[in-house]
Design a protein around this motif. Structure first.
Motif, PDB file in Angstrom:
ATOM      1  N   GLN A 215      -8.606 -19.960 -25.809  1.00 13.54           N
ATOM      2  CA  GLN A 215      -8.341 -18.763 -26.604  1.00 13.54           C
ATOM      3  C   GLN A 215      -9.474 -17.751 -26.454  1.00 13.54           C
ATOM      4  OE1 GLN A 215      -7.237 -19.612 -30.670  1.00 13.54           O
ATOM      5  NE2 GLN A 215      -6.049 -21.416 -30.090  1.00 13.54           N
ATOM      6  N   LYS A 216     -10.709 -18.217 -26.487  1.00 12.89           N
ATOM      7  CA  LYS A 216     -11.859 -17.328 -26.339  1.00 12.89           C
ATOM      8  C   LYS A 216     -11.896 -16.703 -24.949  1.00 12.89           C
ATOM      9  CE  LYS A 216     -14.952 -19.437 -29.747  1.00 12.89           C
ATOM     10  NZ  LYS A 216     -16.257 -20.122 -29.950  1.00 12.89           N
ATOM     11  N   ILE A 221     -11.061 -11.647 -21.654  1.00 18.40           N
ATOM     12  CA  ILE A 221     -10.422 -10.888 -20.585  1.00 18.40           C
ATOM     13  C   ILE A 221      -9.830  -9.596 -21.130  1.00 18.40           C
ATOM     14  CG2 ILE A 221      -8.448 -10.884 -18.999  1.00 18.40           C
ATOM     15  CD1 ILE A 221      -8.941 -13.880 -18.591  1.00 18.40           C
ATOM     16  N   VAL A 222      -9.231  -9.684 -22.318  1.00 21.09           N
ATOM     17  CA  VAL A 222      -8.537  -8.534 -22.891  1.00 21.09           C
ATOM     18  C   VAL A 222      -9.493  -7.537 -23.525  1.00 21.09           C
ATOM     19  CG1 VAL A 222      -6.809  -7.806 -24.586  1.00 21.09           C
ATOM     20  CG2 VAL A 222      -6.464  -9.903 -23.281  1.00 21.09           C
ATOM     21  N   ALA A 223     -10.471  -8.035 -24.279  1.00 19.37           N
ATOM     22  CA  ALA A 223     -11.246  -7.120 -25.123  1.00 19.37           C
ATOM     23  C   ALA A 223     -12.749  -7.340 -25.120  1.00 19.37           C
ATOM     24  CB  ALA A 223     -10.728  -7.207 -26.554  1.00 19.37           C
ATOM     25  N   GLY A 224     -13.274  -8.206 -24.267  1.00 21.33           N
ATOM     26  CA  GLY A 224     -14.721  -8.359 -24.210  1.00 21.33           C
ATOM     27  C   GLY A 224     -15.216  -9.666 -24.793  1.00 21.33           C
ATOM     28  N   PRO A 225     -16.500  -9.965 -24.594  1.00 20.05           N
ATOM     29  CA  PRO A 225     -17.060 -11.275 -24.945  1.00 20.05           C
ATOM     30  C   PRO A 225     -17.070 -11.605 -26.425  1.00 20.05           C
ATOM     31  CG  PRO A 225     -18.779  -9.744 -24.267  1.00 20.05           C
ATOM     32  CD  PRO A 225     -17.485  -9.086 -23.945  1.00 20.05           C
ATOM     33  N   THR A 226     -17.045 -10.601 -27.294  1.00 19.77           N
ATOM     34  CA  THR A 226     -17.098 -10.893 -28.728  1.00 19.77           C
ATOM     35  C   THR A 226     -15.713 -10.916 -29.371  1.00 19.77           C
ATOM     36  OG1 THR A 226     -17.378  -8.543 -29.298  1.00 19.77           O
ATOM     37  CG2 THR A 226     -19.366  -9.829 -28.897  1.00 19.77           C
ATOM     38  N   ALA A 227     -14.667 -10.722 -28.602  1.00 17.12           N
ATOM     39  CA  ALA A 227     -13.314 -10.637 -29.156  1.00 17.12           C
ATOM     40  C   ALA A 227     -12.778 -12.007 -29.551  1.00 17.12           C
ATOM     41  CB  ALA A 227     -12.367 -10.002 -28.137  1.00 17.12           C
ATOM     42  N   THR A 228     -11.969 -12.033 -30.593  1.00 19.29           N
ATOM     43  CA  THR A 228     -11.308 -13.258 -31.029  1.00 19.29           C
ATOM     44  C   THR A 228      -9.883 -12.948 -31.473  1.00 19.29           C
ATOM     45  OG1 THR A 228     -12.152 -12.971 -33.289  1.00 19.29           O
ATOM     46  CG2 THR A 228     -13.447 -14.364 -31.798  1.00 19.29           C
ATOM     47  N   SER A 240      -2.895 -12.668 -32.713  1.00 26.65           N
ATOM     48  CA  SER A 240      -2.921 -11.342 -32.085  1.00 26.65           C
ATOM     49  C   SER A 240      -4.356 -10.906 -31.852  1.00 26.65           C
ATOM     50  CB  SER A 240      -2.188 -10.310 -32.951  1.00 26.65           C
ATOM     51  OG  SER A 240      -2.852 -10.135 -34.186  1.00 26.65           O
ATOM     52  N   LEU A 241      -4.505 -10.018 -30.888  1.00 26.49           N
ATOM     53  CA  LEU A 241      -5.814  -9.479 -30.540  1.00 26.49           C
ATOM     54  C   LEU A 241      -5.662  -7.991 -30.293  1.00 26.49           C
ATOM     55  CD1 LEU A 241      -8.800  -9.883 -29.711  1.00 26.49           C
ATOM     56  CD2 LEU A 241      -7.976 -10.308 -27.393  1.00 26.49           C
ATOM     57  N   LYS A 242      -6.474  -7.182 -30.983  1.00 23.12           N
ATOM     58  CA  LYS A 242      -6.394  -5.728 -30.840  1.00 23.12           C
ATOM     59  C   LYS A 242      -7.633  -5.198 -30.131  1.00 23.12           C
ATOM     60  CE  LYS A 242      -3.634  -5.113 -35.036  1.00 23.12           C
ATOM     61  NZ  LYS A 242      -3.523  -4.425 -36.355  1.00 23.12           N
ATOM     62  N   THR A 243      -7.417  -4.181 -29.297  1.00 25.95           N
ATOM     63  CA  THR A 243      -8.526  -3.541 -28.617  1.00 25.95           C
ATOM     64  C   THR A 243      -8.217  -2.052 -28.451  1.00 25.95           C
ATOM     65  OG1 THR A 243      -9.864  -3.498 -26.591  1.00 25.95           O
ATOM     66  CG2 THR A 243      -7.552  -4.105 -26.357  1.00 25.95           C
ATOM     67  N   ASP A 244      -9.239  -1.257 -28.193  1.00 29.49           N
ATOM     68  CA  ASP A 244      -9.054   0.187 -28.092  1.00 29.49           C
ATOM     69  C   ASP A 244      -8.904   0.656 -26.636  1.00 29.49           C
ATOM     70  OD1 ASP A 244     -11.596  -0.272 -27.235  1.00 29.49           O
ATOM     71  OD2 ASP A 244     -12.575   1.134 -28.592  1.00 29.49           O
ATOM     72  N   LYS A 245      -8.413  -0.193 -25.771  1.00 27.99           N
ATOM     73  CA  LYS A 245      -8.195   0.164 -24.375  1.00 27.99           C
ATOM     74  C   LYS A 245      -7.137   1.263 -24.274  1.00 27.99           C
ATOM     75  CE  LYS A 245      -6.640  -1.875 -19.978  1.00 27.99           C
ATOM     76  NZ  LYS A 245      -7.844  -1.574 -19.186  1.00 27.99           N
ATOM     77  N   ARG A 246      -7.453   2.340 -23.570  1.00 28.74           N
ATOM     78  CA  ARG A 246      -6.504   3.454 -23.437  1.00 28.74           C
ATOM     79  C   ARG A 246      -5.544   3.202 -22.273  1.00 28.74           C
ATOM     80  NH1 ARG A 246      -7.821   9.902 -23.017  1.00 28.74           N
ATOM     81  NH2 ARG A 246      -7.802   9.714 -25.274  1.00 28.74           N
ATOM     82  N   ILE A 247      -4.268   3.516 -22.521  1.00 28.20           N
ATOM     83  CA  ILE A 247      -3.223   3.435 -21.507  1.00 28.20           C
ATOM     84  C   ILE A 247      -2.582   4.818 -21.396  1.00 28.20           C
ATOM     85  CG2 ILE A 247      -1.090   2.288 -20.802  1.00 28.20           C
ATOM     86  CD1 ILE A 247      -3.463   0.402 -21.047  1.00 28.20           C
ATOM     87  N   VAL A 248      -2.456   5.339 -20.180  1.00 30.45           N
ATOM     88  CA  VAL A 248      -1.871   6.662 -19.974  1.00 30.45           C
ATOM     89  C   VAL A 248      -0.510   6.519 -19.294  1.00 30.45           C
ATOM     90  CG1 VAL A 248      -2.124   8.880 -18.814  1.00 30.45           C
ATOM     91  CG2 VAL A 248      -4.122   7.781 -19.837  1.00 30.45           C
ATOM     92  N   LEU A 249       0.535   7.060 -19.939  1.00 26.43           N
ATOM     93  CA  LEU A 249       1.893   6.985 -19.405  1.00 26.43           C
ATOM     94  C   LEU A 249       2.226   8.165 -18.490  1.00 26.43           C
ATOM     95  CD1 LEU A 249       3.853   5.841 -22.579  1.00 26.43           C
ATOM     96  CD2 LEU A 249       3.271   4.465 -20.595  1.00 26.43           C
ATOM     97  N   GLY A 250       1.766   9.352 -18.850  1.00 27.12           N
ATOM     98  CA  GLY A 250       2.091  10.535 -18.062  1.00 27.12           C
ATOM     99  C   GLY A 250       1.066  11.630 -18.278  1.00 27.12           C
ATOM    100  N   TYR A 251       1.091  12.637 -17.408  1.00 26.06           N
ATOM    101  CA  TYR A 251       0.096  13.702 -17.496  1.00 26.06           C
ATOM    102  C   TYR A 251       0.656  15.014 -16.956  1.00 26.06           C
ATOM    103  CZ  TYR A 251      -0.566  12.595 -12.530  1.00 26.06           C
ATOM    104  OH  TYR A 251      -0.362  12.374 -11.196  1.00 26.06           O
ATOM    105  N   LYS A 252       0.016  16.117 -17.363  1.00 22.48           N
ATOM    106  CA  LYS A 252       0.307  17.453 -16.843  1.00 22.48           C
ATOM    107  C   LYS A 252      -0.957  17.999 -16.185  1.00 22.48           C
ATOM    108  CE  LYS A 252       3.859  18.782 -20.224  1.00 22.48           C
ATOM    109  NZ  LYS A 252       4.254  19.797 -21.252  1.00 22.48           N
ATOM    110  N   THR A 253      -0.774  18.930 -15.264  1.00 25.41           N
ATOM    111  CA  THR A 253      -1.925  19.493 -14.549  1.00 25.41           C
ATOM    112  C   THR A 253      -1.846  21.014 -14.472  1.00 25.41           C
ATOM    113  OG1 THR A 253      -0.832  19.312 -12.390  1.00 25.41           O
ATOM    114  CG2 THR A 253      -2.176  17.432 -13.108  1.00 25.41           C
ATOM    115  N   ARG A 254      -2.985  21.619 -14.190  1.00 17.54           N
ATOM    116  CA  ARG A 254      -3.081  23.024 -13.811  1.00 17.54           C
ATOM    117  C   ARG A 254      -3.672  23.075 -12.410  1.00 17.54           C
ATOM    118  NH1 ARG A 254      -2.394  26.851 -17.617  1.00 17.54           N
ATOM    119  NH2 ARG A 254      -2.376  26.241 -19.811  1.00 17.54           N
ATOM    120  N   THR A 255      -3.423  24.166 -11.719  1.00 21.24           N
ATOM    121  CA  THR A 255      -3.999  24.320 -10.392  1.00 21.24           C
ATOM    122  C   THR A 255      -5.472  24.696 -10.503  1.00 21.24           C
ATOM    123  OG1 THR A 255      -3.420  26.665 -10.256  1.00 21.24           O
ATOM    124  CG2 THR A 255      -1.779  25.075  -9.472  1.00 21.24           C
TER     125      THR A 255
END
Length: 261
Positions: A215-216, A221-228, A240-255
């Motif tokens: 379990q540790k 792997i998911v959230a770092g050495p101190t996660a439980t 369950s295990l929660k972490t603040d890892k950001r996931i990006v689904l889509g994006y917009k751009t400018r030239t």
């Protein structure tokens, strides 16, 4: 809300989060929702909905695509002909080019039919590997698991914040253009649809529920050495295990032409 996965009954988190689900049973490539699930949304549907709103899909779900980053979408091939990149290359970091830029955040737009964001998003096992490439679960330890995206939001950087690119970035772009690249191959990311955290829910096997060392290891792997993992009130085998890892689904751009000094 429940989802039957290859014969395994798996309850996933509903509400404002998106559940990315898979199972450890070999040969399971599809997820069949039970008859009471009316708002099951697959990732492809979400991407198509975002594309209709002007977003580009972020196929690998990487957090490297963020506001103010300059990406390269085309490169020169061996014969100096333009070759589109399968996934964009991060050419210059936003903090380097726009160190003082401020971003705005807002609620995520409706990303599927129905006018609500309370939907279950089913992610194939391969895409879960994109989010957590080091995640290799042991079927003797884990019965089922789901990856849940939390705190969905739109993050954008106003155009005015992009009007003063750092001199260093201007010089790097100029040097690149002198070598034969074209300015149109470079874009500035100005808006993303992202999740600011993930939750990994697991149901342990009898062996896994008793193996604290495993379990540790999984938590690290998911959230770092101190996660439980936090035990569930529903069952001693669920956690369950929660972490603040950001996931990006889509994006917009400018030239880059719009803002280059």
């Amino acid at each position: 809300m429940t989802v039957h996965m290859c014969g395994v009954l798996h309850r996933v988190i509903a509400g404002a989060a998106f559940a990315l689900s898979t199972t450890l049973l070999s040969g399971c490539g599809t997820v069949q929702p039970s008859s009471d699930v009316t708002q099951d949304v697959r990732l492809e549907e979400v991407w198509k909905s975002l594309e209709k709103k002007g977003y580009t899909r972020n196929a690998d779900l990487s957090s490297k695509i963020r506001p103010a980053v300059i990406i390269q979408t085309t490169s020169r091939g061996a014969d100096n002909r333009p070759v589109p990149e399968t996934t964009p290359i991060v050419f210059l970091g936003g903090a380097d080019c726009f160190p003082d830029a401020k971003t705005d955040e807002s609620a995520v737009p409706d990303i599927a039919a129905g006018g609500t964001n309370s939907k279950v998003l089913v992610l194939e096992a391969q895409l879960i590997k994109n989010v957590l490439p080091s995640l290799k679960v042991d079927a003797s330890m884990v019965d089922t698991f789901s990856l849940v995206l939390t705190d969905m939001k739109t993050v954008l950087i106003p155009r005015a914040e992009l009007m003063n690119m750092a001199d260093t970035c201007n010089k790097i772009l100029d040097q690149t253009l002198k070598r034969g690249d074209q300015l149109a191959w470079f874009k500035i990311v100005n808006e993303v649809v992202a999740a600011e955290g993930i939750t990994l829910d697991v149901t342990w096997t009898a062996k896994g529920g008793a193996n604290i060392a495993y379990q540790k290891k999984l938590a690290e792997i998911v959230a770092g050495p101190t996660a439980t993992f936090a035990p569930s009130l529903i069952s001693e085998r669920r956690a369950s295990l929660k972490t603040d890892k950001r996931i990006v689904l889509g994006y917009k751009t400018r030239t880059v032409e719009e803002i280059k000094n």
